[in-house]
Every structure is written in C-alpha cells, then in structure tokens.
Scaffold this motif. Structure first.
Motif, PDB file in Angstrom:
ATOM      1  N   LYS A 127      -5.575  10.580 -13.526  1.00 33.40           N
ATOM      2  CA  LYS A 127      -5.091   9.446 -12.925  1.00 33.40           C
ATOM      3  C   LYS A 127      -6.587   8.518 -11.700  1.00 33.40           C
ATOM      4  O   LYS A 127      -6.646   7.212 -11.526  1.00 33.40           O
ATOM      5  N   LEU A 292       3.458  -4.736  -3.908  1.00 36.29           N
ATOM      6  CA  LEU A 292       3.372  -3.646  -3.898  1.00 36.29           C
ATOM      7  C   LEU A 292       4.888  -2.768  -4.478  1.00 36.29           C
ATOM      8  O   LEU A 292       5.581  -3.317  -3.542  1.00 36.29           O
ATOM      9  N   THR A 293       5.689  -1.958  -5.561  1.00 36.86           N
ATOM     10  CA  THR A 293       6.419  -1.343  -5.542  1.00 36.86           C
ATOM     11  C   THR A 293       6.807  -0.460  -4.463  1.00 36.86           C
ATOM     12  O   THR A 293       5.783   0.393  -3.561  1.00 36.86           O
ATOM     13  N   ARG A 295       8.358   2.337  -4.965  1.00 32.57           N
ATOM     14  CA  ARG A 295       8.764   4.038  -5.903  1.00 32.57           C
ATOM     15  C   ARG A 295       7.484   4.953  -5.160  1.00 32.57           C
ATOM     16  O   ARG A 295       7.858   5.789  -5.580  1.00 32.57           O
ATOM     17  N   TRP A 296       6.614   4.562  -4.449  1.00 29.22           N
ATOM     18  CA  TRP A 296       4.814   4.924  -4.462  1.00 29.22           C
ATOM     19  C   TRP A 296       5.324   6.417  -3.863  1.00 29.22           C
ATOM     20  O   TRP A 296       6.505   6.194  -2.879  1.00 29.22           O
ATOM     21  N   ASP A 297       4.541   7.429  -3.990  1.00 34.65           N
ATOM     22  CA  ASP A 297       5.424   8.801  -3.317  1.00 34.65           C
ATOM     23  C   ASP A 297       3.682   9.684  -3.341  1.00 34.65           C
ATOM     24  O   ASP A 297       3.647  10.516  -4.161  1.00 34.65           O
ATOM     25  N   LEU A 298       3.419   9.598  -1.949  1.00 32.96           N
ATOM     26  CA  LEU A 298       2.054  10.229  -1.415  1.00 32.96           C
ATOM     27  C   LEU A 298       1.875  11.783  -2.098  1.00 32.96           C
ATOM     28  O   LEU A 298       0.856  12.376  -2.152  1.00 32.96           O
ATOM     29  N   TYR A 301      -0.209  12.923  -4.215  1.00 30.11           N
ATOM     30  CA  TYR A 301      -1.321  13.521  -5.030  1.00 30.11           C
ATOM     31  C   TYR A 301      -2.209  14.138  -3.286  1.00 30.11           C
ATOM     32  O   TYR A 301      -1.773  13.845  -2.567  1.00 30.11           O
ATOM     33  N   THR A 315      -5.955   4.104  -3.105  1.00 31.53           N
ATOM     34  CA  THR A 315      -5.094   4.056  -4.369  1.00 31.53           C
ATOM     35  C   THR A 315      -3.985   3.530  -4.296  1.00 31.53           C
ATOM     36  O   THR A 315      -2.939   3.762  -4.744  1.00 31.53           O
ATOM     37  N   LEU A 316      -3.271   3.584  -3.086  1.00 30.45           N
ATOM     38  CA  LEU A 316      -2.180   2.842  -3.720  1.00 30.45           C
ATOM     39  C   LEU A 316      -2.468   2.148  -3.859  1.00 30.45           C
ATOM     40  O   LEU A 316      -1.653   1.037  -4.585  1.00 30.45           O
ATOM     41  N   ASP A 319      -2.299   2.117  -7.981  1.00 29.75           N
ATOM     42  CA  ASP A 319      -1.904   2.378  -8.881  1.00 29.75           C
ATOM     43  C   ASP A 319      -0.152   1.581  -7.978  1.00 29.75           C
ATOM     44  O   ASP A 319       1.393   2.251  -9.530  1.00 29.75           O
ATOM     45  N   SER A 320       0.254   0.837  -7.220  1.00 28.14           N
ATOM     46  CA  SER A 320       1.237   0.346  -6.975  1.00 28.14           C
ATOM     47  C   SER A 320       1.676  -0.703  -7.285  1.00 28.14           C
ATOM     48  O   SER A 320       2.405  -0.608  -6.790  1.00 28.14           O
TER      49      SER A 320
END
Length: 336
Positions: A127, A292-293, A295-298, A301, A315-316, A319-320
């Motif tokens: 990642k 930012l979408t 749909r992120w899910d911490l 991680y 990080t967000l 990836d988002s």
C-alpha cells in the motif's frame, strides 16, 4: 497582486526522477532559511529531504512530497512524503544504522529520523508509506500539534476551491473547512473568504461561525462549510455545517458522522444548528470535502490511529482523494 490574498496553496512535488530531488532540496532549504534556520541546520534539512526524495524515486517509483511552513509555528518547516510503493512490514528496523533492505524505503531512513526534530512513519506492504518530518529553528520549541490539514486543486487548476484553517491551544482545537462552489478562482474566492472570517474570530461557537460565514459569502459563489470546536479536556466536540463537508468521529471500532444542514453558505441556508458529541477515548476527528470519497475505512490500516495527525491525513489523502475534484482533509487527534 494576488486576487486571493495571502492564503498559501499546498504545493505538492511529484517525485518521478532524479531531477525532482534537487527541486525538493532547494524548496526545503529556501524555506528553512526564510524561517531563521542557521547554516548547519539548513544543511541538515537539505540532507534529510534529499534522502526522503531519493527514496521515493528509487523505491516507490512515483511519490508526492509537500514542503511548507507549519501553520501555527513560524520557526517550523513541515515535510510530508506519501507514496503507493512497495511499503514495509517493519518501520523500526530501517531506522537502525547499517540497515538496508532492497525494495523498501529502508535506505537512508535512519539518517532522516536523526536529522528531523520530530518525525512519524506509517507503512503497509503493498500500500505504500507516509513519512512526516518537522524541522524547527534552534532555540524554538518543536510544536506539540494535534491537527493537520492537507489540500490540492483538481487537475491542472492553479488554485483549489477548498480551503481550511485551524487554531490550537493546549486543550482545544477550533477549525473551519470550506468547499467553494465549483472549481478555480471563483470557488477559491469563496473558500478563502470563509477562512478570513474564521481567522478574525476563531473563538466563536461553531454555529456563530457558520452564520458569519453565510453572511460574508453572499457576494461569492458560496459553498459548503463546516466549523468545529474540540475540547480535549472535557472530551467533547461541537460541530455545525452547511452542505456536504463530511465530519466524522473515528475510533478503532468504527466512525460516527456529525450532523450538517442542507444548503449553500452565502445563498441558501435557512436552518443553522450545532450539535455536541462526547468523544470516546483516543478518538480522532476527520473533516473532508467531497473531493475525498466517503468509502474510506481506517480499520483497514492497523495501528494507524495511534499515529500523528499528519500521518493519518497523508494516508487518507493518498488513498481516498478523488482526482476529478478539489480535495481537502483535516485530521484532529483528541487524545494523547
């Protein structure tokens, strides 16, 4: 004269080949000198940033680096490096002298962490890696910051239609995030006006801030806006918003959305209210524009919530963020 005033755009460097390493070094050293660093310290900043940029080029293939003044500490330079490269399963071993593993970002990491006044790193195999560094002029305390905001414009736009600002005390954080309607200069004028209103009176309640911003944005395109007050001592957050700025309270077990009202600040905002939420232990606040979408899910991680606001935001952001829109994210740690 800049029609948008003094607010500074985040300027991300794309690290794809060796020529970009020199650009990163020059940007960092110029900023360090401007912030009052002595010659020896400027040289240390140059080495650390060059090593980080070199690692991106060599091992991550393509990465991004942000070099900017710390928003709340005049004598501090922030560096944030993000990539979607091979990543590492171990970020402790590479800091030891003499450690080197082909195909990771291990080379030079020990030197980077020794030269920075403060640093944090998070990496996952497959990642990528987020590395953050703070450099502070001699005789100046390293800022004990718990918040970080990141942004970028869509596509080839010069300015972002998103803007954010925050103020920290030892016990509180107040902040605003605004997404101006559309893109480009017109959107940026609206969002920067919202930031100007915030900076004039950051201590007012979130709903009062939203009311002030709504009145001030009447001559602009308007936009979505959210204001927040985090009290880390009483473990509570007060939040108000108009439009589609997303506000979340995030814990290791999930996230809770914070209530915003429909409308467009400056034009169509009939109902304004603020909501108060209790903060669970070790909670992290995340505010972001629709760049930012959601749909992120911490939870994807492991251990990330134990890291700094800079690393979580990076990080967000990596990836988002959606490439077809301006993007901004603000992260506030509420615990130790």
């Amino acid at each position: 004269m800049d029609p948008l005033g003094p607010e500074r755009e985040d300027s991300w460097l794309r690290l794809e080949d060796a020529s970009a390493i020199g650009a990163a070094r020059r940007m960092a050293t110029a900023l360090a000198r401007d912030r009052g660093f002595d010659d020896e310290h400027v040289g240390q900043v140059a080495v650390a940033v060059s090593e980080a940029a070199s690692n991106l080029v060599k091992h991550a293939r393509v990465g991004l680096m942000l070099i900017r003044p710390h928003p709340g500490a005049l004598g501090t330079v922030e560096v944030i490096s993000i990539d979607s490269g091979p990543g590492m399963s171990d970020t402790v071993g590479p800091i030891r002298d003499g450690y080197s593993t082909t195909g990771t970002l291990g080379i030079g990491l020990g030197a980077i962490t020794r030269l920075a006044d403060s640093y944090d790193i998070y990496s996952q195999p497959g990642k990528g890696t987020v590395l953050t560094m703070l450099f502070t002029a001699r005789g100046t305390s390293v800022p004990d910051t718990v918040a970080c905001g990141l942004g970028r414009p869509v596509g080839d736009e010069i300015v972002s239609g998103d803007a954010l600002a925050f103020e920290e005390t030892p016990d509180t954080v107040t902040a605003i995030v605004c997404d101006g309607l559309g893109h480009g200069i017109g959107a940026a004028e609206a969002s920067r006006e919202a930031v100007r209103v915030f900076r004039a009176a950051p201590e007012v309640t979130p709903v009062s801030m939203i009311e002030r911003v709504h009145r001030a944005l009447g001559h602009t395109r308007g936009g979505a806006v959210a204001a927040i007050h985090v009290d880390r001592r009483s473990r509570a957050v007060t939040y108000a918003g108009i439009g589609n700025i997303s506000g979340w309270i995030v814990t290791p077990t999930g996230r809770q959305g914070m209530l915003a009202m429909p409308g467009i600040a400056g034009h169509n905002a009939r109902h304004m209210r603020e909501s108060r939420y209790e903060l669970p232990p070790h909670a992290v606040i995340v505010l972001h524009s629709d760049g930012l979408t959601e749909r992120w899910d911490l939870a994807a991680y492991p251990g990330l919530l134990r890291h700094s606001a800079h690393v979580i935001a990076g990080t967000l952001f990596r990836d988002s963020a959606i490439r077809r829109d301006d993007a901004s994210v603000l992260v506030i740690r509420t615990g130790p």
